[in-house]
Write a protein that holds these residues in place. Structure first.
Motif, PDB file in Angstrom:
ATOM      1  N   ILE A  95       0.840  -1.189   0.000  1.00 23.31           N
ATOM      2  CA  ILE A  95       0.000   0.000   0.000  1.00 23.31           C
ATOM      3  C   ILE A  95       0.876   1.240   0.000  1.00 23.31           C
ATOM      4  N   GLU A  96       0.294   2.341  -0.442  1.00 20.24           N
ATOM      5  CA  GLU A  96       1.047   3.588  -0.429  1.00 20.24           C
ATOM      6  C   GLU A  96       0.419   4.535   0.581  1.00 20.24           C
ATOM      7  N   LEU A  97       1.279   5.128   1.411  1.00 22.08           N
ATOM      8  CA  LEU A  97       0.780   6.210   2.245  1.00 22.08           C
ATOM      9  C   LEU A  97       1.847   7.280   2.333  1.00 22.08           C
ATOM     10  N   ASN A  98       1.444   8.507   2.224  1.00 20.46           N
ATOM     11  CA  ASN A  98       2.365   9.647   2.267  1.00 20.46           C
ATOM     12  C   ASN A  98       3.571   9.454   1.356  1.00 20.46           C
ATOM     13  N   GLY A  99       3.366   8.860   0.202  1.00 25.64           N
ATOM     14  CA  GLY A  99       4.453   8.776  -0.757  1.00 25.64           C
ATOM     15  C   GLY A  99       5.423   7.623  -0.556  1.00 25.64           C
ATOM     16  N   SER A 100       5.227   6.804   0.497  1.00 26.78           N
ATOM     17  CA  SER A 100       6.111   5.650   0.612  1.00 26.78           C
ATOM     18  C   SER A 100       5.280   4.371   0.568  1.00 26.78           C
ATOM     19  N   VAL A 101       5.946   3.258   0.282  1.00 22.46           N
ATOM     20  CA  VAL A 101       5.237   2.001   0.075  1.00 22.46           C
ATOM     21  C   VAL A 101       5.468   1.068   1.260  1.00 22.46           C
ATOM     22  N   LEU A 102       4.396   0.520   1.776  1.00 19.90           N
ATOM     23  CA  LEU A 102       4.475  -0.423   2.883  1.00 19.90           C
ATOM     24  C   LEU A 102       3.960  -1.769   2.421  1.00 19.90           C
ATOM     25  N   THR A 103       4.565  -2.855   2.932  1.00 13.98           N
ATOM     26  CA  THR A 103       3.994  -4.166   2.651  1.00 13.98           C
ATOM     27  C   THR A 103       3.435  -4.731   3.941  1.00 13.98           C
ATOM     28  N   LEU A 104       2.345  -5.455   3.837  1.00 16.84           N
ATOM     29  CA  LEU A 104       1.869  -6.199   4.997  1.00 16.84           C
ATOM     30  C   LEU A 104       1.118  -7.441   4.558  1.00 16.84           C
ATOM     31  N   ARG A 105       1.184  -8.434   5.437  1.00 21.18           N
ATOM     32  CA  ARG A 105       0.477  -9.679   5.148  1.00 21.18           C
ATOM     33  C   ARG A 105      -1.019  -9.463   5.356  1.00 21.18           C
ATOM     34  N   LEU A 106      -1.812 -10.305   4.707  1.00 21.40           N
ATOM     35  CA  LEU A 106      -3.267 -10.181   4.868  1.00 21.40           C
ATOM     36  C   LEU A 106      -3.667 -10.325   6.328  1.00 21.40           C
ATOM     37  N   GLU A 107      -2.989 -11.245   7.037  1.00 21.92           N
ATOM     38  CA  GLU A 107      -3.338 -11.450   8.444  1.00 21.92           C
ATOM     39  C   GLU A 107      -3.024 -10.209   9.283  1.00 21.92           C
TER      40      GLU A 107
END
Lengths: 74, 650
Positions: A53-65
C-alpha cells in the motif's frame, strides 16, 4: 461502507477508520497507519498475499493477516 | 564519549556511518544478544569518540528480540553502551514516519543532532523542507542536511556534534510528561504513537511542502515487472542463475591460488626448520588449517558482493515480498530465501546472511536447515560417486541418467530443508509472532563504497570469529591423523617389506601415506566403527574418509586416494575410480556397488560434514547448543536415510 484492508481491491484510495487491538497494533500505528490516514492499495504479491500500500508517498507491505486489523472506508 | 547512530531502516543510516568512520570500523555483538554492533571512531575537535551504529528501527519499542537492544540501551542510563550523544538520521522524503521515533529519542533528553538525509532525493520528488519551522518543533537540536550516498554532509554533522557539548539544554518535551511505556504495554505504546503522530502531522503542515509529481514514479513502473506474478519469479530465477554462474566461474581460480599458496608455504616451512614435532605441527597442522579458513573467502566475498548489491538497490525487499507467501507454511519468511539460495554455493555466507531476519525463530530455522542445501563442496563427492556407480546411459534416449541422479541429490536437499523447517516450526516455541510490516524502498543505484565495506565486514567476521574454531578443529584432526599407538611400527614394517623395495619412489611415498593414515587414531577409529557403518554398505576405509571429511566434504575424495595409495590429480583421477571399482570386501564382493554408492551420496546430502559451517552457526547463534543439535540431528538423519537407501537398493 466499512471493510477491512485485506478485502480491498487494488488501485483504491481508502481512509483508515480504526486499527483493531492486536499484538501488533502499536507497530501498525508506528508505521503511520492511524485513523484518518488515506492509503492507496498498490499491488499484491503473486498468490494474493502480502499486499503493498502507499501512504504519504512511501510504500508499505503487509500480510493479509496483518491487514485484517485495519478497518477502512472508501 | 559514546555517540549512538539511530534512525529508521532505509534512511541511508549505514551510508552516514560509513561516511563518518570510513574504514575505521569494527563489528562485534551487543553484550548478551546476537545483534551486530558496528562501531567506529569519529574525531570531533581533535578528540576521538566511539560511534555505535544501532539496528534501524521504527520506534524505541522493539518489534523483536533483536530490536530490543535499542530500548535496553536508551532506557537505561547505566547501560555500558548508553550514549552521551546521538546522531539521528531521517529520510527527508518521509519525515512523518521518521519523526515518530525521533520524538521518542528527543524526549529522552540526550543531546542529539538531527540529520536530514537523502535531501536531493526529496527535492527530486518535489518535497521541500523548511528547516527553520522544523527547528521550532525541536528547540536546541541542531538540524543538518546530508546526502551521505554521494559523500555530502560529513563536515556539517561533525560541526553540529562539536557544537552540542556546550549548548545543549533539553528545553521541553515533545509530548508532555510521558515516561516510557512498559515493553508489553501494547495499548500504551499505541496511544503514545497516536499522540505523537497527531502532533507531528499538524506541525509538519508548516514544514513540508510537496508539489505532487505527475504520473507514476519510476520505482512503481519497475515494480510492475519485478513483482509480476510470472515475470517476478522468472527474473528472480535469472538473477540467481547469474550469481551462481559468476561464483562457479570466478571463485575457483582464487580458491586454487589460495590452496597452492598455502601448500607452498607449508612445504617451505617444512624445509626451513629442522624436522620434528614443531615442524609437523606448523607445516601439516597450523598452516593448512589457516589455509582451510582462507579458502572460503572468495565464495563469501563474492556472495556478499551480490547480496549487498541486491540489498542496496532495493531489489531484495521485492524478493522478500514475492517469496513470503511461499515460505510461510514452512515456518520461514520471505527473508529466508536469499540465505537458503546462497547456501547452494556455500552454507557459510548463507547462514551469515540470516542477520536480516528479525524474528528469532524464523532466523534460527533458516540457520538450521541451510546446510541441507547441496553446497559446492559436495560436488566433488557427488561426481566421483556418480561416475563410479551410475551407468552412463540415457533415459528416453536423451536424458543422461547421471545428470538425473545429480539433480535428484540437489532436490533431495531442498525438499528436506523445507520438510525439516516445517517440523522445527512445530517444535521451537516462541511467543513473539513474525510479521512482515516493512517498507519497499525506492530503487537506487548501489553505492560501491557501502558494498565494499559490507563485503569486508563479512570476510572479517568469518576469518576472526569462525576462523579460530576452524583452526582449532583442524589441528585436532591433524593430530588424530598423524599419530597412532602402533603407527611407527607399521611404517617400519612396510619400509622393510620386499614389495616396498621394488616400488618407484612415488609409489613408495603413496604407500607410506596410506599406511600412516590407516594406523593413525583416525584410522583406528574408522576400523572400530566399521560394525556401525556396515549396515550402510561402507567399510573402514570409507569410515576413515567420513571422519577426515568433517574438515570439509571434498576432503573425502583426497582421503580415499590416500588410503588406496593412488594419485588424485587431473587425469590421474581415473586411477582412483579404477581402484575404487576393484575394491572388494573380505567375501570378494565389490565395496562400491549401486547400493553403497547411492547410500553414500545420500549420506552426504544430509550429514553436517563441515566444521566451518558449525563454527559459523556457533558465531551466529552465540552458543554451542544449536551447532551441536544440528550436528547430531543431521548425522542421525544421514545415517537413517543412508541405511534405508542401502537396504532398498541391495
Amino acid at each position: 461502507m466499512l471493510n477491512t484492508l485485506d478485502h480491498i481491491e487494488l488501485k483504491r484510495v481508502v481512509e483508515i477508520v480504526s486499527v483493531d487491538h492486536s499484538p501488533i497494533s502499536s507497530k501498525l500505528t508506528e508505521m503511520g497507519l492511524v485513523s484518518g490516514q488515506l492509503i492507496t492499495t498498490l499491488f499484491k504479491a503473486p498468490f494474493g498475499d502480502p499486499i503493498a500500500i502507499e501512504l504519504n508517498g512511501s510504500v508499505l507491505t503487509l500480510r493479509l493477516e496483518e491487514a485484517q486489523f485495519i478497518e477502512v472506508k472508501a | 564519549m559514546k555517540i549512538a547512530l539511530l534512525g529508521n531502516p532505509n534512511t541511508g543510516k549505514s551510508s552516514v556511518f560509513n561516511l563518518l568512520t570510513g574504514l575505521r570500523q569494527q563489528v562485534g555483538n551487543f553484550p548478551g544478544v546476537t545483534v551486530d554492533k558496528r562501531s567506529g571512531f569519529v574525531t570531533v575537535d581533535n578528540v576521538q569518540h566511539e560511534l555505535i551504529d544501532f539496528p534501524g528501527t521504527y520506534s524505541i519499542y522493539p518489534r523483536s528480540k533483536e530490536e530490543s537492544v535499542v530500548f535496553d540501551v536508551l532506557s537505561n542510563p547505566t547501560h555500558s553502551q548508553h550514549p552521551d550523544q546521538i546522531i539521528f538520521v531521517v529520510d527527508t522524503s518521509n519525515l512523518q514516519r521518521n519523526l515518530l521515533f525521533f520524538s521518542q529519542v528527543y524526549d529522552l533528553g540526550i543531546p542529539c543532532v538531527l540529520v536530514l538525509n537523502m535531501w536531493d532525493l526529496a527535492q527530486r520528488k518535489g518535497i521541500t523542507i523548511s528547516v527553520d519551522e522544523l527547528s521550532k518543533l525541536f528547540p536546541s537540536v541542531p538540524i543538518v542536511q546530508s546526502n551521505a550516498r554521494i559523500g555530502l554532509g560529513k563536515d556539517r554533522i561533525l560541526q553540529a556534534l562539536a557544537g552540542l557539548k556546550s549548548t545543549y539544554v533539553h528545553q521541553q518535551s515533545f509530548i508532555d510528561g510521558h515516561p516510557l511505556c512498559l515493553l508489553d504495554d501494547v495499548s500504551g505504546q499505541k496511544l503514545e504513537a497516536e499522540e505523537r503522530l497527531k502532533k507531528i502531522k499538524s506541525a509538519l503542515l508548516n514544514v513540508v511542502h510537496t508539489k505532487v509529481p505527475l504520473g507514476e514514479s519510476v520505482s512503481r513502473k519497475i515494480d510492475r515487472i519485478l513483482i509480476h506474478p510470472v515475470f517476478g519469479y522468472v527474473i528472480f530465477a535469472l538473477v540467481l542463475l547469474t550469481i551462481f554462474q559468476f561464483i562457479f566461474t570466478f571463485a575457483n581460480a582464487p580458491m586454487n591460488w589460495i590452496d597452492a599458496m598455502f601448500a607452498h608455504l607449508a612445504s617451505g616451512t617444512s624445509h626451513a626448520i629442522q624436522p620434528g614435532l614443531v615442524n609437523d605441527l606448523l607445516s601439516q597442522g597450523i598452516i593448512p588449517g589457516i589455509g582451510g579458513v582462507v579458502v572460503f573467502v572468495p565464495q563469501i566475498a563474492m556472495l556478499f558482493f551480490f547480496i549487498s548489491i541486491l540489498e542496496e538497490s532495493g531489489y531484495l525487499s521485492r524478493v522478500v515480498f514475492i517469496m513470503d507467501r511461499l515460505m510461510r507454511p514452512f515456518g520461514l519468511n520471505g527473508k529466508s530465501v536469499v540465505p537458503l539460495m546462497s547456501s547452494i554455493a556455500c552454507a557459510i555466507p548463507g547462514i551469515m546472511a540470516t542477520r536480516t531476519i528479525s524474528n528469532w525463530k524464523e532466523r534460527l530455522i533458516t540457520i538450521l536447515v541451510a546446510p541441507f542445501m547441496s553446497c559446492s563442496a559436495r560436488i566433488p563427492v557427488y561426481t566421483l560417486l556418480i561416475s563410479l556407480v551410475i551407468p552412463k546411459t540415457f533415459v528416453f534416449g536423451f536424458i543422461n541418467l547421471q545428470g538425473i541422479v545429480l539433480f535428484g541429490l540437489y532436490s533431495l536437499g531442498i525438499v528436506f530443508a523445507l520438510l525439516v523447517s516445517f517440523l522445527l516450526k512445530l517444535f521451537i516455541k516462541q511467543k513473539e509472532k513474525g510479521f512482515l510490516l516493512m517498507e519497499l524502498p525506492d530503487y537506487k543505484n548501489p553505492r560501491w563504497g557501502n558494498v565494499f565495506i559490507n563485503v569486508l565486514e563479512k570476510v572479517k567476521i568469518f576469518i576472526i570469529d569462525a576462523g579460530k574454531i576452524i583452526l582449532a578443529i583442524s589441528i585436532i584432526l591433524w593430530f588424530l591423523a598423524s599419530f597412532g599407538p602402533d603407527m611407527k611400527d607399521s611404517m617400519d614394517g612396510l619400509s622393510k617389506s620386499s614389495t616396498y623395495q621394488t616400488m618407484t619412489e612415488a609409489e613408495q611415498s603413496q604407500a607410506m601415506a596410506s599406511c600412516k593414515l590407516s594406523n593413525s587414531y583416525i584410522g583406528l577409529l574408522g576400523k572400530r566403527m566399521e560394525p556401525i557403518i556396515a549396515p550402510l554398505g561402507y567399510d573402514w576405509k570409507i569410515g576413515i574418509s567420513l571422519i577426515t571429511s568433517f574438515a570439509a566434504r571434498e576432503v573425502f575424495v583426497g582421503s580415499l586416494a590416500t588410503i588406496y595409495a593412488v594419485q588424485n590429480e587431473g587425469a590421474a583421477q581415473t586411477l582412483l575410480i579404477d581402484r575404487m571399482r576393484n575394491e572388494v570386501k573380505a567375501d570378494g564382493t565389490p565395496v562400491f556397488t549401486l547400493a553403497s554408492g547411492v547410500s553414500l551420496m545420500v549420506f552426504y546430502v544430509f550429514a553436517m560434514q563441515c566444521m566451518a559451517t558449525l563454527a559459523v552457526v556457533k558465531r551466529e547463534t552465540n552458543s554451542w547448543k544449536w551447532p551441536i543439535i544440528q550436528l547430531v540431528f543431521m548425522g542421525a538423519l544421514a545415517y537413517l536415510s543412508a541405511w534405508i537407501t542401502f537396504s532398498i537398493l541391495s
